[in-house]
Enzyme design. Structure first.
Site, PDB file in Angstrom:
ATOM      1  CD  GLU A 123      48.226  77.789   3.668  1.00 64.84           C
ATOM      2  OE1 GLU A 123      49.152  77.782   4.500  1.00 64.84           O
ATOM      3  OE2 GLU A 123      47.799  76.755   3.128  1.00 64.84           O
ATOM      4  CD  GLU A 182      49.375  76.312  -1.016  1.00 69.02           C
ATOM      5  OE1 GLU A 182      49.490  75.485  -0.092  1.00 69.02           O
ATOM      6  OE2 GLU A 182      49.815  77.471  -0.969  1.00 69.02           O
TER       7      GLU A 182
HETATM    8  P1  P53 Z   1      54.291  71.863   4.017  1.00 71.74           P
HETATM    9  C1  P53 Z   1      50.495  74.760   7.606  1.00 71.74           C
HETATM   10  C2  P53 Z   1      49.217  74.235   7.470  1.00 71.74           C
HETATM   11  C3  P53 Z   1      48.641  74.153   6.223  1.00 71.74           C
HETATM   12  C4  P53 Z   1      49.325  74.599   5.090  1.00 71.74           C
HETATM   13  O1  P53 Z   1      52.899  72.547   3.644  1.00 71.74           O
HETATM   14  C5  P53 Z   1      50.574  75.137   5.235  1.00 71.74           C
HETATM   15  C6  P53 Z   1      51.172  75.189   6.479  1.00 71.74           C
HETATM   16  C7  P53 Z   1      52.560  75.691   6.644  1.00 71.74           C
HETATM   17  O2  P53 Z   1      53.404  74.587   6.762  1.00 71.74           O
HETATM   18  O3  P53 Z   1      51.268  75.654   4.202  1.00 71.74           O
HETATM   19  C8  P53 Z   1      50.811  75.629   2.879  1.00 71.74           C
HETATM   20  O4  P53 Z   1      55.289  72.408   3.077  1.00 71.74           O
HETATM   21  C9  P53 Z   1      51.604  76.707   2.201  1.00 71.74           C
HETATM   22  C10 P53 Z   1      52.756  76.199   1.399  1.00 71.74           C
HETATM   23  C11 P53 Z   1      53.229  74.880   1.985  1.00 71.74           C
HETATM   24  C12 P53 Z   1      52.100  73.873   1.814  1.00 71.74           C
HETATM   25  O5  P53 Z   1      50.925  74.328   2.430  1.00 71.74           O
HETATM   26  O6  P53 Z   1      54.531  72.258   5.422  1.00 71.74           O
HETATM   27  O7  P53 Z   1      50.867  77.662   1.515  1.00 71.74           O
HETATM   28  O8  P53 Z   1      53.729  77.194   1.373  1.00 71.74           O
HETATM   29  O9  P53 Z   1      54.405  74.403   1.444  1.00 71.74           O
HETATM   30  C13 P53 Z   1      52.421  72.497   2.342  1.00 71.74           C
HETATM   31  O10 P53 Z   1      54.075  70.391   3.832  1.00 71.74           O
END
Ligand code: P53
Length: 480
Positions: free
Chosen positions: A178, A377
């Site tokens: 990201e 993801e």
């Molecule tokens: P969490 C911010 C915005 C979009 C995705 O996020 C993000 C983040 C960082 O928080 O992270 C990605 O755990 C990332 C993962 C993360 C997942 O999305 O905040 O690649 O490491 O855990 C979900 O709910």
């Protein structure tokens, strides 16, 4: 089978990241990483980034879900769901505890040898990110993180070591997770996780620091792509973009143009990775504002020679922006322009739920870059409840994933988008990156642990486990 359907060898799987599940943060010479100095926050409460590890504070990455010791049990469960691939990352600080050594840490290399062998035992293809919100902490304290050009050498040395070591065990790689999150340079958490930039109270130069750091990362990524292809010509090396399509709040031309500028300000990262050069809109922006101060002719050549093989993306939600008259030049940073979109539902953490936005995103990326996509993801963070009989019913998660998989298949079948695989986020419950919570759960597999770090770490299959098993078995045709 039509060319416009999911291929038989479609890579169904799940995704995680080292610092969010491994734990064992000091074991076998592992160095501290930036994730190891972040405390737990909560919904709406930021994680604290401390000066090193401070006694008496709780750091969720230190134990996480103890995957480091339990990976055999967990991979067995992934195999039971039928995973064809498993996306994780290498903890850079296991391989180079400080980041600037010549010689790698053999114990760290050995751990990933064993992990990849365990995957291969079940025919599961590892999909590996080199830096998933991960940088050795020493590279921050001694060099200031990615603001320093020296990081390019440290990163490419690390990449070379792992590419050579896992030459025959890993085919799919990604460089920086990201990378576009740091567009919002006012967010200290995103600056630290993406680029190891810790700014304390001095935010004045944050924008320039971010653009400079991002430039060095992009050069390092291009060098890694180039190097990887020489080490094994069969490697498929991608970038990783957090795809959050930005909608205009209305059909007013100013809103539409504001959304367009916001898209440009976020997705130039993908242009550099996939097309090998900065788009003209960013060059014009840099020419006007002194924000990317150090770029050489050699850098430009490197970027042009290290374009990625595919675009890895995460998709969680869309975002909606409105023009503000205090911002007449349509500058975009992040939250200051974001408005509520009344046309979509929200998760318990306020994240919009927008499956058609996923199909839109896949189309947008395919149209701009003409490269295969890999969805690495997607998912819903939600509270789960263990019933008295030990079962976990999570229809909300199934609904979310079902709608998104359907949207992805529409993109493939109706719109002709090429998608290599789909790995929903947090296939086993793990530490949330954004909040440090355990209670923000994404998994098909429940892990017994709470936000204060208590619990037996026992694994329990949720209803979604059995649902996803059928999805994989039917290659995406049995969604109901
Ligand atoms: P969490 C911010 C915005 C979009 C995705 O996020 C993000 C983040 C960082 O928080 O992270 C990605 O755990 C990332 C993962 C993360 C997942 O999305 O905040 O690649 O490491 O855990 C979900 O709910």
């Amino acid at each position: 089978m039509s060319k416009y359907s999911l291929p038989k060898n479609f890579l169904w799987g799940g995704a995680v990241a080292a610092n969010q599940l491994e734990g064992a943060y000091k074991e076998e010479n592992k160095g501290l990483s930036v994730a190891d100095i972040m405390t737990a926050g909560a919904n709406g409460k930021n994680r604290e980034i401390t000066d090193g590890v401070v006694d008496g504070k709780y750091y969720p990455s230190h134990e996480a879900i103890d995957f480091y010791h339990r990976y055999k049990e967990d991979i067995k469960l992934f195999a039971e769901m039928g995973f064809k691939c498993f996306r994780t990352s290498i903890a850079w600080s296991r391989i180079f505890p400080k980041g600037d050594e010549d010689q790698p840490n053999e114990a760290g290399l050995k751990f990933y040898d064993d992990l990849f062998d365990e995957c291969r035992k079940y025919g599961i293809e590892p999909v590996i990110t080199l830096s998933h919100f991960e940088i050795p902490y020493h590279l921050i304290t001694k060099y200031g993180g990615w603001r320093n050009r020296k990081l390019i050498d440290f990163f490419t040395h690390y990449a070379e070591i792992v590419f050579k070591r896992y030459r025959d065990k890993v085919t799919y790689w990604m460089t920086f997770n990201e990378i576009d999150n740091q567009t919002d340079y006012t967010n200290q958490f995103l600056m630290a996780t993406n680029s190891g930039l810790i700014l304390k109270d001095n935010q004045a130069d944050a924008e320039a620091l971010m653009y400079q750091a991002a430039h060095y990362e992009l050069v390092a990524s291009a060098l890694a792509v180039h190097l990887g292809h020489r080490i094994n010509p069969n490697f498929k090396i991608g970038c990783m973009i957090n795809m959050t399509p930005i909608y205009p709040a209305s059909s007013k031309p100013v809103d539409i143009f504001q959304a367009e500028k916001a898209m440009q300000r976020r997705y130039w990262f993908a242009d550099v990775h996939a097309l090998g050069k900065y788009p003209r809109n960013m060059e014009a922006f840099f020419a006007k504002n002194e924000l990317r101060r150090d770029i050489t002719a050699e850098d430009r050549l490197i970027l042009s020679e290290g374009t990625v093989d595919y675009i890895g993306l995460s998709y969680y939600n869309s975002m909606t922006v409105a023009y503000k008259k205090e911002n007449p030049d349509f500058h975009f940073v992040g939250p200051e322009l974001v408005v509520d979109n009344p046309n979509v539902e929200k998760s318990s953490w306020g994240w919009p739920i927008d499956p058609l936005g996923f199909r839109y995103s896949l189309n947008w990326l395919a149209d701009h870059y003409h490269k295969p996509l890999m969805v690495v993801e997607n998912g819903l963070g939600a509270y789960d409840k263990v019933e008295n009989n030990g079962e976990i019913h999570d229809p909300y998660r199934i609904d979310y994933l079902k709608a998104h998989i359907r949207a992805m298949i529409d993109a493939v079948e109706e719109d002709g988008v090429e998608v290599l695989g789909y790995t929903p986020w947090g296939c086993i419950d793990l530490v949330s990156a954004g909040t440090g919570q355990m209670s923000k759960r994404y998994g098909f597999i429940y892990v017994d642990k709470d936000d204060q770090g208590h619990g037996s770490l026992k694994r329990i299959k949720k209803d979604s486990f059995f649902w996803y098993q059928k999805v994989i078995q039917s290659n995406g045709t049995a969604l109901d």
